[in-house]
Design a protein around this motif. Structure first.
Motif, PDB file in Angstrom:
ATOM      1  N   LYS A  57      27.985  32.296  35.030  1.00 45.97           N
ATOM      2  CA  LYS A  57      27.347  33.277  35.316  1.00 45.97           C
ATOM      3  C   LYS A  57      27.015  34.127  35.992  1.00 45.97           C
ATOM      4  CE  LYS A  57      27.007  33.524  29.839  1.00 45.97           C
ATOM      5  NZ  LYS A  57      25.716  34.199  28.214  1.00 45.97           N
ATOM      6  N   ARG A  79      27.058  32.923  38.582  1.00 43.73           N
ATOM      7  CA  ARG A  79      28.121  33.166  40.266  1.00 43.73           C
ATOM      8  C   ARG A  79      26.880  33.021  41.461  1.00 43.73           C
ATOM      9  NH1 ARG A  79      29.596  36.489  36.760  1.00 43.73           N
ATOM     10  NH2 ARG A  79      28.602  38.492  38.105  1.00 43.73           N
ATOM     11  N   HIS A  98      32.546  32.848  30.517  1.00 43.68           N
ATOM     12  CA  HIS A  98      33.805  31.882  31.887  1.00 43.68           C
ATOM     13  C   HIS A  98      34.442  33.693  32.629  1.00 43.68           C
ATOM     14  CE1 HIS A  98      34.031  28.776  29.188  1.00 43.68           C
ATOM     15  NE2 HIS A  98      34.038  28.158  30.198  1.00 43.68           N
ATOM     16  N   LEU A  99      33.911  34.076  33.764  1.00 42.77           N
ATOM     17  CA  LEU A  99      34.444  34.860  33.922  1.00 42.77           C
ATOM     18  C   LEU A  99      36.673  34.557  34.629  1.00 42.77           C
ATOM     19  CD1 LEU A  99      33.561  37.434  35.326  1.00 42.77           C
ATOM     20  CD2 LEU A  99      33.006  36.698  37.288  1.00 42.77           C
ATOM     21  N   CYS A 138      49.944  34.295  39.637  1.00 46.84           N
ATOM     22  CA  CYS A 138      49.410  33.055  39.983  1.00 46.84           C
ATOM     23  C   CYS A 138      49.889  31.982  38.875  1.00 46.84           C
ATOM     24  CB  CYS A 138      47.343  33.074  39.468  1.00 46.84           C
ATOM     25  SG  CYS A 138      47.097  34.121  40.738  1.00 46.84           S
ATOM     26  N   HIS A 139      49.614  31.996  37.562  1.00 48.72           N
ATOM     27  CA  HIS A 139      49.670  30.605  36.827  1.00 48.72           C
ATOM     28  C   HIS A 139      51.842  30.378  36.142  1.00 48.72           C
ATOM     29  CE1 HIS A 139      46.070  30.660  35.519  1.00 48.72           C
ATOM     30  NE2 HIS A 139      45.650  32.069  36.180  1.00 48.72           N
ATOM     31  N   PHE A 144      45.180  31.688  45.951  1.00 45.50           N
ATOM     32  CA  PHE A 144      43.406  31.385  45.144  1.00 45.50           C
ATOM     33  C   PHE A 144      42.870  30.149  45.948  1.00 45.50           C
ATOM     34  CE2 PHE A 144      40.237  31.319  41.919  1.00 45.50           C
ATOM     35  CZ  PHE A 144      39.348  32.577  42.689  1.00 45.50           C
ATOM     36  N   ILE A 184      34.718  33.125  48.143  1.00 47.05           N
ATOM     37  CA  ILE A 184      35.924  34.174  48.071  1.00 47.05           C
ATOM     38  C   ILE A 184      35.649  35.776  47.592  1.00 47.05           C
ATOM     39  CG2 ILE A 184      37.094  32.530  45.999  1.00 47.05           C
ATOM     40  CD1 ILE A 184      36.153  33.809  43.979  1.00 47.05           C
ATOM     41  N   PHE A 185      34.939  36.565  47.810  1.00 45.16           N
ATOM     42  CA  PHE A 185      34.729  37.696  48.182  1.00 45.16           C
ATOM     43  C   PHE A 185      34.890  38.053  49.836  1.00 45.16           C
ATOM     44  CE2 PHE A 185      32.903  41.835  48.487  1.00 45.16           C
ATOM     45  CZ  PHE A 185      33.067  42.461  47.422  1.00 45.16           C
ATOM     46  N   THR A 191      46.538  28.068  42.585  1.00 46.19           N
ATOM     47  CA  THR A 191      47.793  29.291  42.707  1.00 46.19           C
ATOM     48  C   THR A 191      49.599  28.223  43.140  1.00 46.19           C
ATOM     49  OG1 THR A 191      47.371  30.485  44.127  1.00 46.19           O
ATOM     50  CG2 THR A 191      46.972  31.059  41.867  1.00 46.19           C
ATOM     51  N   TYR A 251      30.546  40.785  32.703  1.00 43.43           N
ATOM     52  CA  TYR A 251      29.975  40.080  33.793  1.00 43.43           C
ATOM     53  C   TYR A 251      28.811  38.743  32.725  1.00 43.43           C
ATOM     54  CZ  TYR A 251      30.490  41.464  38.581  1.00 43.43           C
ATOM     55  OH  TYR A 251      31.593  41.791  39.185  1.00 43.43           O
ATOM     56  N   SER A 252      28.351  39.364  31.468  1.00 45.01           N
ATOM     57  CA  SER A 252      28.070  38.643  30.603  1.00 45.01           C
ATOM     58  C   SER A 252      28.489  37.534  29.771  1.00 45.01           C
ATOM     59  CB  SER A 252      27.713  40.543  29.284  1.00 45.01           C
ATOM     60  OG  SER A 252      28.364  39.878  28.909  1.00 45.01           O
ATOM     61  N   LYS A 253      29.562  37.227  29.815  1.00 41.37           N
ATOM     62  CA  LYS A 253      30.205  36.160  29.224  1.00 41.37           C
ATOM     63  C   LYS A 253      31.094  34.794  30.009  1.00 41.37           C
ATOM     64  CE  LYS A 253      32.639  39.200  26.299  1.00 41.37           C
ATOM     65  NZ  LYS A 253      32.303  38.904  24.511  1.00 41.37           N
ATOM     66  N   PHE A 299      48.403  22.664  37.841  1.00 42.81           N
ATOM     67  CA  PHE A 299      47.835  23.714  38.714  1.00 42.81           C
ATOM     68  C   PHE A 299      45.995  23.351  38.728  1.00 42.81           C
ATOM     69  CE2 PHE A 299      44.129  27.250  37.647  1.00 42.81           C
ATOM     70  CZ  PHE A 299      44.925  28.225  38.729  1.00 42.81           C
ATOM     71  N   ASP A 310      33.983  47.654  48.275  1.00 39.06           N
ATOM     72  CA  ASP A 310      34.685  46.879  48.029  1.00 39.06           C
ATOM     73  C   ASP A 310      34.630  45.401  46.503  1.00 39.06           C
ATOM     74  OD1 ASP A 310      35.448  46.813  50.746  1.00 39.06           O
ATOM     75  OD2 ASP A 310      34.243  45.418  51.121  1.00 39.06           O
ATOM     76  N   GLY A 311      35.936  45.659  46.062  1.00 42.06           N
ATOM     77  CA  GLY A 311      36.456  44.432  45.249  1.00 42.06           C
ATOM     78  C   GLY A 311      36.125  45.428  44.001  1.00 42.06           C
ATOM     79  N   TRP A 368      37.889  34.572  37.747  1.00 40.96           N
ATOM     80  CA  TRP A 368      37.137  34.327  38.744  1.00 40.96           C
ATOM     81  C   TRP A 368      37.875  35.796  39.948  1.00 40.96           C
ATOM     82  CZ3 TRP A 368      32.753  32.375  40.779  1.00 40.96           C
ATOM     83  CH2 TRP A 368      32.115  31.721  39.970  1.00 40.96           C
ATOM     84  N   PRO A 369      39.775  35.819  40.057  1.00 38.45           N
ATOM     85  CA  PRO A 369      40.141  36.931  40.694  1.00 38.45           C
ATOM     86  C   PRO A 369      39.189  38.394  40.413  1.00 38.45           C
ATOM     87  CG  PRO A 369      41.702  35.735  39.509  1.00 38.45           C
ATOM     88  CD  PRO A 369      40.713  35.065  39.075  1.00 38.45           C
ATOM     89  N   VAL A 399      35.891  38.553  41.230  1.00 35.18           N
ATOM     90  CA  VAL A 399      35.105  38.902  42.350  1.00 35.18           C
ATOM     91  C   VAL A 399      35.757  38.950  43.657  1.00 35.18           C
ATOM     92  CG1 VAL A 399      33.409  38.475  40.378  1.00 35.18           C
ATOM     93  CG2 VAL A 399      34.224  36.739  40.906  1.00 35.18           C
ATOM     94  N   ASP A 400      36.172  38.243  43.767  1.00 35.01           N
ATOM     95  CA  ASP A 400      37.001  38.613  45.551  1.00 35.01           C
ATOM     96  C   ASP A 400      37.225  39.540  45.469  1.00 35.01           C
ATOM     97  OD1 ASP A 400      39.368  39.229  44.977  1.00 35.01           O
ATOM     98  OD2 ASP A 400      40.344  37.245  44.839  1.00 35.01           O
ATOM     99  N   ASN A 401      37.485  40.162  46.787  1.00 34.97           N
ATOM    100  CA  ASN A 401      37.885  41.094  47.802  1.00 34.97           C
ATOM    101  C   ASN A 401      38.621  42.109  47.703  1.00 34.97           C
ATOM    102  OD1 ASN A 401      37.020  42.890  49.451  1.00 34.97           O
ATOM    103  ND2 ASN A 401      38.453  41.888  50.488  1.00 34.97           N
TER     104      ASN A 401
END
Lengths: 438, 324
Positions: free
Chosen positions: B131, B133, A283-284, A320-321, B203, B177-178, B221, A279-281, B248, A262-263, A286-287, A289-291
């Motif tokens: 980082k 999560r 700020h991720l 989204c934005h 989202f 969210i997963f 969103t 993943y090392s940063k 937002f 998945d994902g 977020w979408p 890491v969802d499904n």
């Protein structure tokens, strides 16, 4: 009593005679009133509007013109609308052509929504059926050059595009009640009208996966392609190599189309280096890491966009934005707003934002959203004589230095000039230099 | 003409006055009483805030370390907790009258990039590590107690927490969210139940539990809120899209009257809604000066009516007072 009855009959006869006379006399009366010359509304118009005479010789004539009813669309004397039209051009056509848009349309052609019928049709007469301005695909080229270019240059062509009706073999020019993209029917249904999915050849070509009811256009470009089988020019390596089982369960599985993971974990099997770095940063996005993961933005099979993107950058981000994209739009569409950053003008969000992850805030490509990001295009040290840089503290906030974002907002500021958050330079300057406030 | 009763004699005027009392005075009195008892129902409980203080550093000694991109605030009556994300630490301030003390720095190797923070009734600290999560649990003594990893989770076992909330009984609600669900855990992390996300959503960025222990989710969103009451098995909408009043929304909180405060990250403001999702007003504006916000991330409201906002791009936390 008898005298009275006769009188009633007599009165009835008179009434009928008077009404009949009025009915007969009414047109004559109105003609007399307006004192119209014979041929008013058609032949007389053409006496002056000579070019129309030539136009009317064309084989396909708009029905009001055929009947000589110029005043069906035009007012002979005055009008608040251009070309003395009886109504706004966006409304006028729909007064007669009422059923152009089905009640529950799933897609509508932009020009139809705008009421801009004359982009495709000649309101008087034409050499083409349906008083179209041009024949077949030639008409569509004017706006959809990107698509028609693909078809023209494609080494492997899709037959319906080349056939007599061209685009109209698959698309409805006005609206579609049944499918997106103005398709006559859902793509899966439409394709099967020509392509047999019950043949062995079909199964062989698709590695025995049951894809008869899948979305054909997730791999195949219906407008033609440089790849055999009209697979999109941008194709995911496992698809190109016919290695479907790298991502999906085997064709004999009870759920053959199910992904094996998945994902983002599915993509990690091959793109581990990229995903580990992501993943090392700090700020991720977020979408990721969802499904749905990477598939929010990327197509797993093939795409007409670079990097297997599902659409243009701005459309993807805008899903989204939409608030930010809307601001961009306002900035771009304001003709007075001449000082716009190139990425805003070109709507290239990823010039400044890292779409996966970042160590900077708001997914900036640099560590900060100022010098390091703006530096790519702007030599900010020569920007102005205003003190700026690491050692200059913002008088409004002791935890901020004066940098690009002290005066500008990077995504566009709607109708405000020069990407400033205020309506004028004066209002901006007096935020800090309050002594000069008028 | 007289109307005679057994007790007294009444003139016609007396009856008119009685009637007037009933028709005019009584409804007014009832209305006033209703307003006194339920002011928010009468006037929509319009919300206003007053800026009290801005926190720029850990306030320690002569060389205080400035805040950097703080993304989280937690609070109770006596404490302000800040996720000083850019510095990879938590800061705990004691609240004194209208001021704060110097901060106690909480920095543990198991926490790399704190985002949202919450405090439970016992003073335990929970924070989402951006980082890793994962939700990190830190004791009131500032020591690492472990990660909140749900025990006894039914299939699917994979989960990614985007946010979390804590109710009055210290139960933990994880926005997963997963697997598109909310996980409800005991304070020690044992699985209690799960509620699937609604069928259609954009989202979900944040979760909160209101004064009735209803669960609220924020769809950033689509700028809308859904809720599920304590026993519900599904979410239902509280609002339609709020896009007209907010850009937002990234996080939200609810107060003891059921009002909802949405933190508008891109719009740089806080938007107040009534319990029914009706728009009550816009609090603050985008800007750099004190009282203004630039990419705010999280808010917290304590029982004393103090509103704390992580004013991320302004590198500070701002403290406001709710005006009743």
């Amino acid at each position: 009593m008898k005298h009275y009855e006769m009188s009633l009959q007599f009165k009835g006869c008179i009434l009928i005679l008077v009404v009949s006379a009025l009915i007969i006399a009414a047109p004559a009366y109105s003609e007399n009133t307006f004192k119209l010359k014979p041929g008013a509304g058609s032949a007389i118009c053409i006496e002056c509007h000579e070019t129309i005479q030539e136009t009317l010789k064309r084989p396909y004539v708009h029905s009001p013109m055929k009947k000589g009813e110029c005043n069906g669309c035009h007012n002979p004397h005055t009008s608040p609308f251009g070309k003395l039209l009886n109504n706004d051009i966006n409304v006028l056509c729909s007064e007669c052509h009422k059923n152009i848009i089905p009640e529950k349309s799933r897609s509508i052609h932009a020009v139809v929504i705008e009421g801009n019928c004359i982009s495709c049709h000649d309101p008087h007469a034409s050499d083409n059926q349906f008083v179209l301005l041009k024949k077949g695909n030639e008409l569509c080229v004017d706006c959809h050059k990107d698509l028609t270019d693909v078809s023209a240059k494609a080494e492997f062509k899709h037959e319906p595009v080349e056939k007599k009706k061209g685009c109209l073999n698959c698309h409805n020019p006005h609206a579609s009640a049944d499918a997106p993209f103005l398709l006559i029917k859902e793509a899966t249904v439409l394709c099967k009208e020509c392509h047999r999915t019950d043949e062995k050849r079909f199964a062989d070509r698709h590695m025995n996966y049951p894809v008869a009811n899948s979305q054909c256009t997730s791999c195949h470009n219906p407008h033609g392609s440089g790849n055999r089988g009209i697979i999109f020019d941008g194709v995911h390596t496992p698809v190109a190599k016919k290695e479907c089982d790298k991502c999906h369960e085997g064709p004999s599985s009870s759920t053959p189309l199910k992904a094996i993971k998945d994902g983002v974990e599915l993509c990690r099997s091959c793109h581990s280096e990229m995903i580990n770095e992501m993943y090392s940063k700090a700020h991720l996005h977020w979408p990721l890491v969802d499904n749905t993961g990477c598939l929010h933005c990327h197509s797993p099979h093939a795409s007409r966009q670079k990097m297997l993107l599902k659409g243009s950058i701005v459309n993807l981000c805008g899903e989204c934005h939409s608030d930010t994209v809307r601001l961009q739009e306002i900035s771009i569409n304001n003709p007075e707003n001449t000082k716009l950053c190139k990425p805003v003008k070109e709507r290239d969000c990823i010039s400044c934002h890292a779409p996966h992850s970042s160590d900077g805030p708001l997914l900036a490509t640099g560590k900060s959203f100022s010098f390091e990001t703006c530096d790519k295009c702007h030599d900010w040290q020569t920007h102005s004589t205003h003190p700026i840089g690491e050692k200059v503290i913002d008088t409004r906030n002791k935890n901020l230095i004066v940098d690009c974002l002290s005066c500008h907002l990077a995504c566009g500021t709607g109708n405000k000039p020069a990407m400033m958050p205020y309506e004028s330079t004066y209002v901006l300057c007096v935020q800090c230099h309050e002594a000069y406030k008028r | 003409m007289y109307y005679v009763s057994n007790a007294t004699r009444h003139t016609k005027g007396d009856y008119m006055r009685e009637a007037l009392k009933k028709i005019i005075i009584l409804p007014i009195a009832a209305g006033l009483l209703y307003f006194i008892l339920f002011p928010e129902a009468t006037f929509g409980a319009a919300a206003k805030i007053r800026h009290l203080l801005s926190v720029y550093s850990d306030n320690k000694g002569e060389d205080p370390v400035p805040l950097r991109q703080p993304e989280g605030v937690g609070c109770n009556e006596n404490m302000l907790l800040v996720a000083d994300s850019g510095n990879g630490r938590l800061l705990r301030y004691a609240l004194k009258d209208e001021g704060i003390t110097s901060a106690e720095e909480i920095k543990v190797p198991q926490l790399t990039y704190p985002l949202k923070v919450r405090i439970n009734s016992k003073g335990d600290i929970y924070t989402l590590d951006g980082k890793q999560r994962r939700i990190v649990h830190i004791g009131p003594d500032g020591m690492f107690r472990g990660y909140v990893d749900p025990k006894g989770l039914p299939s699917p076992e994979e989960y990614v927490p985007k946010s979390f909330a804590i109710d009055t009984d210290d139960n933990i609600y994880i926005l997963d969210i997963f697997s598109a669900r909310v996980l409800v855990l005991t304070p020690s992390g044992e699985y209690l139940r799960q509620i699937k996300f609604p069928e259609k959503f954009g989202f979900f960025s944040d979760i909160t539990v209101d004064f009735k222990d209803d669960i609220l989710l924020l769809d950033s969103t689509n700028a809308r809120i859904v809720s599920a009451n304590k026993q519900a098995t599904a979410f239902s909408p509280v609002t339609e899209s709020l896009r007209e009043v907010i850009r937002f929304p990234a996080s939200f909180i609810s107060d003891d009257r059921g009002r909802i405060f949405l933190v508008d990250r891109n719009g740089g403001m806080v938007v107040a809604l009534g319990q029914d999702g009706s728009f009550l007003g816009q609090l603050s504006q985008r800007g750099w000066k004190e009282g203004l916000l630039n990419h705010p991330s999280q808010a917290c409201l304590n029982t004393k009516g103090k509103l704390f906002i992580a004013d991320t791009s302004n590198n500070r936390v701002q403290i406001f007072e709710m005006l009743r």
